[in-house]
Design a protein around this motif. Structure first.
Motif, PDB file in Angstrom:
ATOM      1  N   THR A 143      -6.568   0.646   7.637  1.00  0.00           N
ATOM      2  CA  THR A 143      -7.063   0.333   6.289  1.00  0.00           C
ATOM      3  C   THR A 143      -6.025   0.642   5.215  1.00  0.00           C
ATOM      4  OG1 THR A 143      -9.322   0.866   7.003  1.00  0.00           O
ATOM      5  CG2 THR A 143      -8.904   0.836   4.641  1.00  0.00           C
ATOM      6  N   ARG A 144      -5.791  -0.329   4.333  1.00  0.00           N
ATOM      7  CA  ARG A 144      -5.028  -0.056   3.107  1.00  0.00           C
ATOM      8  C   ARG A 144      -6.043   0.484   2.094  1.00  0.00           C
ATOM      9  NH1 ARG A 144      -0.994  -5.345   3.119  1.00  0.00           N
ATOM     10  NH2 ARG A 144      -2.954  -6.509   2.957  1.00  0.00           N
ATOM     11  N   ARG A 145      -6.195   1.826   2.082  1.00  0.00           N
ATOM     12  CA  ARG A 145      -7.292   2.444   1.342  1.00  0.00           C
ATOM     13  C   ARG A 145      -7.205   2.173  -0.155  1.00  0.00           C
ATOM     14  NH1 ARG A 145     -11.300   3.480   4.084  1.00  0.00           N
ATOM     15  NH2 ARG A 145     -10.347   5.072   5.386  1.00  0.00           N
ATOM     16  N   ASP A 146      -5.989   2.156  -0.705  1.00  0.00           N
ATOM     17  CA  ASP A 146      -5.869   1.900  -2.141  1.00  0.00           C
ATOM     18  C   ASP A 146      -6.308   0.475  -2.473  1.00  0.00           C
ATOM     19  OD1 ASP A 146      -3.665   1.066  -0.672  1.00  0.00           O
ATOM     20  OD2 ASP A 146      -2.176   1.982  -1.989  1.00  0.00           O
ATOM     21  N   CYS A 147      -6.002  -0.471  -1.598  1.00  0.00           N
ATOM     22  CA  CYS A 147      -6.441  -1.857  -1.828  1.00  0.00           C
ATOM     23  C   CYS A 147      -7.956  -1.973  -1.670  1.00  0.00           C
ATOM     24  CB  CYS A 147      -5.745  -2.794  -0.851  1.00  0.00           C
ATOM     25  SG  CYS A 147      -3.952  -2.905  -1.053  1.00  0.00           S
ATOM     26  N   GLN A 148      -8.501  -1.264  -0.697  1.00  0.00           N
ATOM     27  CA  GLN A 148      -9.955  -1.277  -0.526  1.00  0.00           C
ATOM     28  C   GLN A 148     -10.646  -0.687  -1.761  1.00  0.00           C
ATOM     29  OE1 GLN A 148     -11.628   1.550   2.199  1.00  0.00           O
ATOM     30  NE2 GLN A 148     -13.404   0.265   2.669  1.00  0.00           N
ATOM     31  N   GLN A 149     -10.124   0.441  -2.252  1.00  0.00           N
ATOM     32  CA  GLN A 149     -10.733   1.084  -3.416  1.00  0.00           C
ATOM     33  C   GLN A 149     -10.643   0.194  -4.647  1.00  0.00           C
ATOM     34  OE1 GLN A 149     -12.442   4.103  -3.288  1.00  0.00           O
ATOM     35  NE2 GLN A 149     -13.136   3.300  -5.267  1.00  0.00           N
ATOM     36  N   ASP A 150      -9.521  -0.502  -4.788  1.00  0.00           N
ATOM     37  CA  ASP A 150      -9.387  -1.427  -5.906  1.00  0.00           C
ATOM     38  C   ASP A 150     -10.455  -2.521  -5.826  1.00  0.00           C
ATOM     39  OD1 ASP A 150      -7.742  -2.490  -8.226  1.00  0.00           O
ATOM     40  OD2 ASP A 150      -7.596  -4.195  -6.868  1.00  0.00           O
ATOM     41  N   ARG A 157     -13.384  -3.056  -8.674  1.00  0.00           N
ATOM     42  CA  ARG A 157     -13.447  -4.326  -9.401  1.00  0.00           C
ATOM     43  C   ARG A 157     -14.553  -5.246  -8.890  1.00  0.00           C
ATOM     44  NH1 ARG A 157      -8.326  -5.532 -12.022  1.00  0.00           N
ATOM     45  NH2 ARG A 157      -6.848  -3.813 -11.710  1.00  0.00           N
ATOM     46  N   ARG A 158     -15.369  -4.739  -7.944  1.00  0.00           N
ATOM     47  CA  ARG A 158     -16.445  -5.546  -7.346  1.00  0.00           C
ATOM     48  C   ARG A 158     -15.880  -6.824  -6.726  1.00  0.00           C
ATOM     49  NH1 ARG A 158     -21.682  -4.220  -8.440  1.00  0.00           N
ATOM     50  NH2 ARG A 158     -22.004  -2.465  -9.863  1.00  0.00           N
ATOM     51  N   ARG A 159     -14.779  -6.656  -5.996  1.00  0.00           N
ATOM     52  CA  ARG A 159     -14.128  -7.761  -5.328  1.00  0.00           C
ATOM     53  C   ARG A 159     -14.153  -7.538  -3.816  1.00  0.00           C
ATOM     54  NH1 ARG A 159      -8.736  -8.283  -9.215  1.00  0.00           N
ATOM     55  NH2 ARG A 159      -9.817  -9.156 -11.048  1.00  0.00           N
ATOM     56  N   PRO A 160     -13.880  -8.582  -3.019  1.00  0.00           N
ATOM     57  CA  PRO A 160     -13.882  -8.419  -1.562  1.00  0.00           C
ATOM     58  C   PRO A 160     -12.853  -7.391  -1.093  1.00  0.00           C
ATOM     59  CG  PRO A 160     -13.943 -10.739  -2.155  1.00  0.00           C
ATOM     60  CD  PRO A 160     -13.673  -9.986  -3.429  1.00  0.00           C
ATOM     61  N   TRP A 161     -13.054  -6.904   0.123  1.00  0.00           N
ATOM     62  CA  TRP A 161     -12.199  -5.874   0.709  1.00  0.00           C
ATOM     63  C   TRP A 161     -11.048  -6.448   1.525  1.00  0.00           C
ATOM     64  CZ3 TRP A 161     -15.786  -1.606   3.178  1.00  0.00           C
ATOM     65  CH2 TRP A 161     -16.566  -1.016   2.162  1.00  0.00           C
ATOM     66  N   ASP A 162     -10.830  -7.740   1.505  1.00  0.00           N
ATOM     67  CA  ASP A 162      -9.882  -8.361   2.436  1.00  0.00           C
ATOM     68  C   ASP A 162      -8.499  -7.715   2.401  1.00  0.00           C
ATOM     69  OD1 ASP A 162     -12.036 -10.268   1.597  1.00  0.00           O
ATOM     70  OD2 ASP A 162     -11.156 -11.451   3.226  1.00  0.00           O
ATOM     71  N   LEU A 163      -7.969  -7.453   1.210  1.00  0.00           N
ATOM     72  CA  LEU A 163      -6.633  -6.859   1.130  1.00  0.00           C
ATOM     73  C   LEU A 163      -6.597  -5.469   1.738  1.00  0.00           C
ATOM     74  CD1 LEU A 163      -5.389  -7.901  -2.446  1.00  0.00           C
ATOM     75  CD2 LEU A 163      -4.690  -8.839  -0.230  1.00  0.00           C
ATOM     76  N   GLY A 164      -7.719  -4.775   1.723  1.00  0.00           N
ATOM     77  CA  GLY A 164      -7.763  -3.428   2.278  1.00  0.00           C
ATOM     78  C   GLY A 164      -8.041  -3.373   3.758  1.00  0.00           C
ATOM     79  N   LYS A 165      -8.701  -4.398   4.291  1.00  0.00           N
ATOM     80  CA  LYS A 165      -9.179  -4.335   5.664  1.00  0.00           C
ATOM     81  C   LYS A 165      -8.593  -5.393   6.598  1.00  0.00           C
ATOM     82  CE  LYS A 165     -12.215  -0.918   5.785  1.00  0.00           C
ATOM     83  NZ  LYS A 165     -12.123   0.204   6.750  1.00  0.00           N
ATOM     84  N   ASP A 166      -8.155  -6.526   6.067  1.00  0.00           N
ATOM     85  CA  ASP A 166      -7.741  -7.629   6.932  1.00  0.00           C
ATOM     86  C   ASP A 166      -6.299  -8.009   6.644  1.00  0.00           C
ATOM     87  OD1 ASP A 166      -7.876  -9.569   8.848  1.00  0.00           O
ATOM     88  OD2 ASP A 166      -9.131 -10.945   7.712  1.00  0.00           O
ATOM     89  N   PHE A 167      -5.394  -7.372   7.365  1.00  0.00           N
ATOM     90  CA  PHE A 167      -3.958  -7.605   7.204  1.00  0.00           C
ATOM     91  C   PHE A 167      -3.298  -7.476   8.566  1.00  0.00           C
ATOM     92  CE2 PHE A 167      -5.081  -3.227   6.379  1.00  0.00           C
ATOM     93  CZ  PHE A 167      -4.175  -2.492   7.115  1.00  0.00           C
ATOM     94  N   THR A 184       0.830  -1.203   0.000  1.00  0.00           N
ATOM     95  CA  THR A 184       0.000   0.000   0.000  1.00  0.00           C
ATOM     96  C   THR A 184       0.863   1.251   0.000  1.00  0.00           C
ATOM     97  OG1 THR A 184      -1.776   1.196   1.141  1.00  0.00           O
ATOM     98  CG2 THR A 184      -0.154   0.099   2.526  1.00  0.00           C
ATOM     99  N   SER A 185       0.317   2.319  -0.562  1.00  0.00           N
ATOM    100  CA  SER A 185       0.915   3.648  -0.435  1.00  0.00           C
ATOM    101  C   SER A 185      -0.114   4.631   0.103  1.00  0.00           C
ATOM    102  CB  SER A 185       1.442   4.132  -1.795  1.00  0.00           C
ATOM    103  OG  SER A 185       0.381   4.182  -2.750  1.00  0.00           O
ATOM    104  N   ASN A 186      -1.210   4.087   0.673  1.00  0.00           N
ATOM    105  CA  ASN A 186      -2.292   4.925   1.190  1.00  0.00           C
ATOM    106  C   ASN A 186      -2.904   4.243   2.417  1.00  0.00           C
ATOM    107  OD1 ASN A 186      -3.919   7.197   1.251  1.00  0.00           O
ATOM    108  ND2 ASN A 186      -5.386   6.416  -0.255  1.00  0.00           N
TER     109      ASN A 186
END
Length: 232
Positions: free
Chosen positions: A113-120, A124-134, A74-76
C-alpha cells in the motif's frame, strides 16, 4: 502474424501445493477493515452491517520470493499481511454453507500500500486506486487446498520485517469469515474460478525502505516473502 496491436501479457498464476498445474487468476477482491484493531490504528471502525471491498489488478500481482523496487509516487510504502483464498466453483447469490463449499484453496498474501496516496484519497473522498493498485501491489504465496488446510479459526497470522515481528493475530479475529464474504460478494458478482479474495490485515502495519525483506506466515500455509530494492 498476431491479431493484436501489442503482445498480450502472460496470465498470472499461483502454484498449488501438490499440483503440477497452477491456479490462473482473473480478478482480485480485497476486504476492507476486517480486523477491529487494524481499523482502530487507521482511525476508523469496522462496518458490522456488511463487508466492503476494493479491487486490485491482476497485472500488478507477483509471486512470493520476488524482488520489487520501492514504488514511485510515495514516501510511505506499507506492508499488510493477509489470508487470501480462491474460488473453485461458480457461485451467485448463495448462502454461507454453499459459499464455503466454493472455496478452493487458501494462501498467504501481501497487500502492499502507498499509504500516503490512500490517505489522500480518503481525505478528498476519492478512489483508493493510487494507494492500492500499482505495480507489484499484490503478492501471493503458493496455495494449499481448502480440505488440506481445514477450518479457518485460531491459526496464527504474522509478519516480520528483517526478522522483527510487526504483525501478529489469529484468523479468528476477522470480523467477516471467508464464507460470509463469499456469500455477500456473490450478491454483486458472478464469482468464478480464477477469483481470489484477500481478507484484510491485522494491526501493526507500517512503512518500508529499500533493502528490507518481508517474511510472513499463517499456520498450515506456505510462507511468504518479499524483498524491497531501490528504484530502477
Amino acid at each position: 502474424m498476431s491479431d493484436h496491436i501489442f503482445p498480450l501479457p502472460d496470465v498470472f498464476t499461483i502454484p498449488v501445493v501438490g499440483e503440477r498445474a497452477t491456479y490462473p487468476v482473473r480478478r482480485i477482491f480485497c476486504v476492507g477493515r476486517n480486523y477491529v484493531a487494524h481499523a482502530a490504528e487507521m482511525g476508523s471502525e469496522v462496518d458490522r452491517e456488511a463487508p466492503w471491498y476494493f479491487t486490485k489488478s491482476v497485472e500488478n500481482a507477483v509471486r512470493s520470493g520476488s524482488e520489487v523496487p520501492y514504488p514511485p509516487g510515495t514516501s510511505n510504502y506499507h506492508y499488510e499481511m493477509e489470508l487470501a483464498f480462491s474460488i473453485g466453483t461458480p457461485v451467485f447469490r448463495v448462502g454461507v454453507e454453499a459459499a464455503q463449499k466454493a472455496v478452493y484453496a487458501y494462501c498467504c498474501a501481501l497487500d502492499m500500500t502507498r499509504r500516503d496516496c490512500q490517505q489522500d484519497g480518503k481525505d478528498r473522498r476519492r478512489p483508493w486506486d493510487l494507494g492500492k493498485d500499482f505495480e507489484n501491489a499484490s503478492v501471493f504465496a503458493p496455495m494449499t487446498k481448502a480440505h488440506e488446510f481445514g477450518v479457518v479459526g485460531v491459526q496464527r497470522i504474522f509478519l516480520e520485517v528483517d526478522g522483527v515481528l510487526r504483525q501478529e493475530a489469529l484468523l479468528s479475529d476477522m470480523v467477516w469469515s471467508c464464507a460470509e464474504v463469499v456469500a455477500h460478494l456473490s450478491e454483486y458478482y458472478h464469482l468464478q474460478p480464477g477469483d481470489v479474495i484477500m481478507t484484510g490485515t491485522p494491526a501493526g502495519v507500517g512503512p518500508l525502505v529499500a533493502g528490507q525483506t518481508i517474511t510472513g506466515g499463517i499456520n498450515g500455509l506456505e510462507p511468504i516473502s518479499l524483498r524491497i530494492v531501490s528504484p530502477a
